[in-house]
Write an enzyme that holds these catalytic residues in place. Structure first.
Site, PDB file in Angstrom:
ATOM      1  N   ASP A  96      10.144  37.744 -87.420  1.00  0.00           N
ATOM      2  CA  ASP A  96      10.853  38.887 -86.517  1.00  0.00           C
ATOM      3  C   ASP A  96      12.173  38.485 -86.714  1.00  0.00           C
ATOM      4  OD1 ASP A  96       9.519  37.554 -84.943  1.00  0.00           O
ATOM      5  OD2 ASP A  96       7.818  39.755 -85.039  1.00  0.00           O
TER       6      ASP A  96
ATOM      7  N   HIS B 297      11.426  36.555 -83.039  1.00  0.00           N
ATOM      8  CA  HIS B 297      10.544  36.553 -81.211  1.00  0.00           C
ATOM      9  C   HIS B 297      10.980  35.346 -81.052  1.00  0.00           C
ATOM     10  CE1 HIS B 297       6.502  35.630 -83.621  1.00  0.00           C
ATOM     11  NE2 HIS B 297       7.286  34.460 -83.032  1.00  0.00           N
TER      12      HIS B 297
ATOM     13  N   ASP C 140       4.115  30.442 -73.539  1.00  0.00           N
ATOM     14  CA  ASP C 140       2.795  31.772 -73.909  1.00  0.00           C
ATOM     15  C   ASP C 140       1.123  31.325 -74.297  1.00  0.00           C
ATOM     16  OD1 ASP C 140       3.241  30.963 -76.702  1.00  0.00           O
ATOM     17  OD2 ASP C 140       4.494  32.062 -77.188  1.00  0.00           O
TER      18      ASP C 140
ATOM     19  N   GLU D 296       8.619  40.147 -78.612  1.00  0.00           N
ATOM     20  CA  GLU D 296       8.603  40.693 -80.335  1.00  0.00           C
ATOM     21  C   GLU D 296       9.694  41.292 -80.664  1.00  0.00           C
ATOM     22  OE1 GLU D 296       6.858  39.765 -82.174  1.00  0.00           O
ATOM     23  OE2 GLU D 296       5.171  39.739 -82.468  1.00  0.00           O
TER      24      GLU D 296
HETATM   25  P1  PGA Z   1       5.817  28.368 -86.239  1.00  0.00           P
HETATM   26  O1  PGA Z   1       6.401  29.505 -84.855  1.00  0.00           O
HETATM   27  O2  PGA Z   1       5.942  27.594 -85.394  1.00  0.00           O
HETATM   28  O3  PGA Z   1       4.415  28.771 -86.305  1.00  0.00           O
HETATM   29  O4  PGA Z   1       6.003  28.909 -87.290  1.00  0.00           O
HETATM   30  C1  PGA Z   1       7.057  30.367 -83.972  1.00  0.00           C
HETATM   31  C2  PGA Z   1       6.898  31.777 -83.726  1.00  0.00           C
HETATM   32  O5  PGA Z   1       6.095  31.618 -83.764  1.00  0.00           O
HETATM   33  O6  PGA Z   1       8.252  31.459 -82.147  1.00  0.00           O
END
Ligand code: PGA
Length: 262
Positions: free
Chosen positions: A136, A138, A67, A143
């Site tokens: 959450d 994702h 992404d 999302e």
């Molecule tokens: P993080 O993010 O590794 O910074 O916790 C993970 C994500 O949002 O997929």
């Protein structure tokens, strides 16, 4: 699904890095799907170490990032382009032309996204897709409520994700609202998925993804439908799993041919 619980994030990352290194040794032109965020940092450090000290060769490897923020160019310090070069690509011998990251400045998002999908197909598909997970649930920036068959496209971040990611920006309002992300359908076509999750803040998302129902509101639960998905998690991220003793039992009783090189 295989749930591999290690005491610390470092231990889990070392094991996952070994697996990736083995894939590249076995298939020098492997195609990797790569995430950003805090989670993969120890794994990227270990891949750099293996490259430098054990000559792991990335010269024929291709990568596709999951992404990118829309509106941020590659030079922007919070762009995922910048993150990937700083934390991995500048330190290994992957050729620049083999690196693919969604273009946050594209003027035609749908056309860019179709081209990204096509490029993955042209490269023969993704061999190993590495994933983090949001609090959450994702994966990528898919999302909650993302279609379980979605493809690379624009997504609008939830206020929760904007809050989680504000730590990297000056303030919350500086976090872009929109992103390009590979879809859940795109991720599901990879031959193997490795999800990393560390810390208590991920425990509930891990529980719902592994032991909850398959559900668009928990995007990572789609991995229940993948025939080669593994979660590498630390003890804190595993703290809400009901069947953790069984997962540990499976891991400690692997037949010799299935055991990981450490
Ligand atoms: P993080 O993010 O590794 O910074 O916790 C993970 C994500 O949002 O997929």
């Amino acid at each position: 699904m295989e749930i591999i619980v290690q005491e610390t994030a470092e231990q889990a990352s070392m094991l996952a890095a070994r697996l990736i290194a083995k894939t590249i040794s076995d298939k020098p032109d492997a195609v990797l799907g790569l995430p950003t965020g805090s989670t993969p940092l120890p794994l990227y450090k270990e891949l750099i170490r293996i490259h430098k000290e054990e000559n792991l060769d990335f010269s024929s490897v291709t990568s596709f990032n999951l992404d990118e923020y829309l509106g941020l160019g590659p030079e922007h310090p919070q762009s995922y382009h910048h993150f990937m070069y700083e934390n991995l690509f500048n330190h290994i011998n992957i050729p620049a032309e083999n690196i693919n990251i969604p273009d946050g400045l594209t003027e035609n998002v749908p056309s860019f996204c179709n081209g990204y999908e096509q490029k993955i197909k042209d490269k023969g598909g993704i061999d190993i897709q590495l994933l983090g997970i949001g609090s959450d649930g994702h994966i990528g920036f898919n999302e909650p409520s993302s279609s379980l068959t979605s493809r690379t496209r624009i997504k609008t971040l939830t206020p929760n994700t904007i809050k989680d990611n504000a730590r990297f920006f000056e303030n919350e309002s500086a976090v872009p609202r929109h992103v390009i992300t590979m879809g859940l359908g795109t991720v599901m076509e990879s031959r193997e998925c490795i999800l990393l999750a560390f810390g208590e803040a991920k425990a509930e998302a891990v529980r719902q993804s592994v032991e909850g129902p398959l559900c668009a509101m928990v995007p990572a639960s789609v991995l229940q439908m993948h025939n080669r998905s593994r979660f590498f998690i630390d003890a804190e991220a595993a703290s809400k799993l009901e069947k953790v003793e069984y997962y540990n039992w499976v891991f400690s009783n692997k037949p010799a041919w299935q055991q990981f090189e450490k």
